[in-house]
Design an enzyme around this catalytic site. Sequence first.
Site, PDB file in Angstrom:
ATOM      1  N   TYR A  54       0.782  -1.252   0.000  1.00 36.67           N
ATOM      2  CA  TYR A  54       0.000   0.000   0.000  1.00 36.67           C
ATOM      3  C   TYR A  54       0.814   1.303   0.000  1.00 36.67           C
ATOM      4  O   TYR A  54       0.489   2.213  -0.755  1.00 36.67           O
ATOM      5  CB  TYR A  54      -0.976   0.026   1.192  1.00 36.67           C
ATOM      6  CG  TYR A  54      -2.114  -0.978   1.113  1.00 36.67           C
ATOM      7  CD1 TYR A  54      -2.296  -1.818   0.019  1.00 36.67           C
ATOM      8  CD2 TYR A  54      -3.009  -1.087   2.171  1.00 36.67           C
ATOM      9  CE1 TYR A  54      -3.335  -2.738  -0.011  1.00 36.67           C
ATOM     10  CE2 TYR A  54      -4.052  -2.000   2.128  1.00 36.67           C
ATOM     11  CZ  TYR A  54      -4.213  -2.830   1.030  1.00 36.67           C
ATOM     12  OH  TYR A  54      -5.245  -3.721   0.993  1.00 36.67           O
ATOM     13  N   CYS A  59       0.088   9.252  -5.896  1.00 39.39           N
ATOM     14  CA  CYS A  59      -1.059  10.131  -6.114  1.00 39.39           C
ATOM     15  C   CYS A  59      -1.088  10.667  -7.543  1.00 39.39           C
ATOM     16  O   CYS A  59      -0.055  10.724  -8.230  1.00 39.39           O
ATOM     17  CB  CYS A  59      -1.000  11.320  -5.164  1.00 39.39           C
ATOM     18  SG  CYS A  59      -1.384  10.937  -3.452  1.00 39.39           S
ATOM     19  N   GLU A  61      -1.441  13.745  -8.520  1.00 34.33           N
ATOM     20  CA  GLU A  61      -0.649  14.965  -8.666  1.00 34.33           C
ATOM     21  C   GLU A  61       0.818  14.625  -8.924  1.00 34.33           C
ATOM     22  O   GLU A  61       1.512  15.295  -9.694  1.00 34.33           O
ATOM     23  CB  GLU A  61      -0.737  15.825  -7.388  1.00 34.33           C
ATOM     24  CG  GLU A  61      -2.130  16.336  -7.074  1.00 34.33           C
ATOM     25  CD  GLU A  61      -2.952  15.387  -6.205  1.00 34.33           C
ATOM     26  OE1 GLU A  61      -2.805  14.153  -6.343  1.00 34.33           O
ATOM     27  OE2 GLU A  61      -3.753  15.884  -5.402  1.00 34.33           O
TER      28      GLU A  61
HETATM   29  N1  THU Z   1      -5.194  10.471  -3.890  1.00 32.88           N
HETATM   30  C1  THU Z   1      -4.682  11.190  -4.926  1.00 32.88           C
HETATM   31  O1  THU Z   1      -4.230  10.618  -5.929  1.00 32.88           O
HETATM   32  N2  THU Z   1      -4.687  12.542  -4.840  1.00 32.88           N
HETATM   33  C2  THU Z   1      -5.289  13.247  -3.852  1.00 32.88           C
HETATM   34  O2  THU Z   1      -5.319  14.465  -3.917  1.00 32.88           O
HETATM   35  C3  THU Z   1      -5.888  12.538  -2.700  1.00 32.88           C
HETATM   36  C4  THU Z   1      -5.715  11.076  -2.684  1.00 32.88           C
HETATM   37  C5  THU Z   1      -5.227   9.015  -4.007  1.00 32.88           C
HETATM   38  C6  THU Z   1      -4.246   8.232  -3.189  1.00 32.88           C
HETATM   39  C7  THU Z   1      -4.914   6.891  -3.106  1.00 32.88           C
HETATM   40  O3  THU Z   1      -4.606   6.130  -4.267  1.00 32.88           O
HETATM   41  C8  THU Z   1      -6.397   7.204  -3.126  1.00 32.88           C
HETATM   42  O4  THU Z   1      -6.505   8.534  -3.625  1.00 32.88           O
HETATM   43  C9  THU Z   1      -7.057   7.112  -1.768  1.00 32.88           C
HETATM   44  O5  THU Z   1      -6.353   7.844  -0.828  1.00 32.88           O
END
Ligand code: THU
Length: 138
Positions: A54, A59, A61
Amino acid sequence: MSKSAEAALQELFAAAKAAQANAYAPYSRFKVGAALRSESGAVHSGCNVENAAYPQGACAETGAISAMALAGDRRIAEILVIGDGEALCTPCGGCRQRIREFAAPTTPIHIAGPEGVRSTFTLAELLPESFGPEHLSV
Ligand code: THU
């Protein structure tokens, strides 16, 4: 907002939404897309990519910033993040810092849901009194 700014924002929204569709999020089932416009005018996008281990997930971004760097761009003019659900899908703390590396305090961060942009913050609003590259020039 001027017509051209509105069209530019719609272009970012469309790019982020397309990226979100390709997100790999089998564990959280929460798909995120991000798209940024660099100061060159180019649009770079990314999606979240999770992992069975995990903490190794990335993310959306982060992906968009990597695409920007790969293209040789170094400055973010504006960025948009899209997620589903009622709550605002604001960037996590780590991504706020990643954006900070390539953006100004006034850089807009647009937060969208499936229907469109919900809110816009500046980087300074989401990451006040931040640490950045200039702090290393001692
Ligand atoms: N996540 C993002 O990709 N960007 C964000 O701004 C918030 C969270 C993703 C990380 C993870 O894969 C999923 O969302 C749940 O946290």
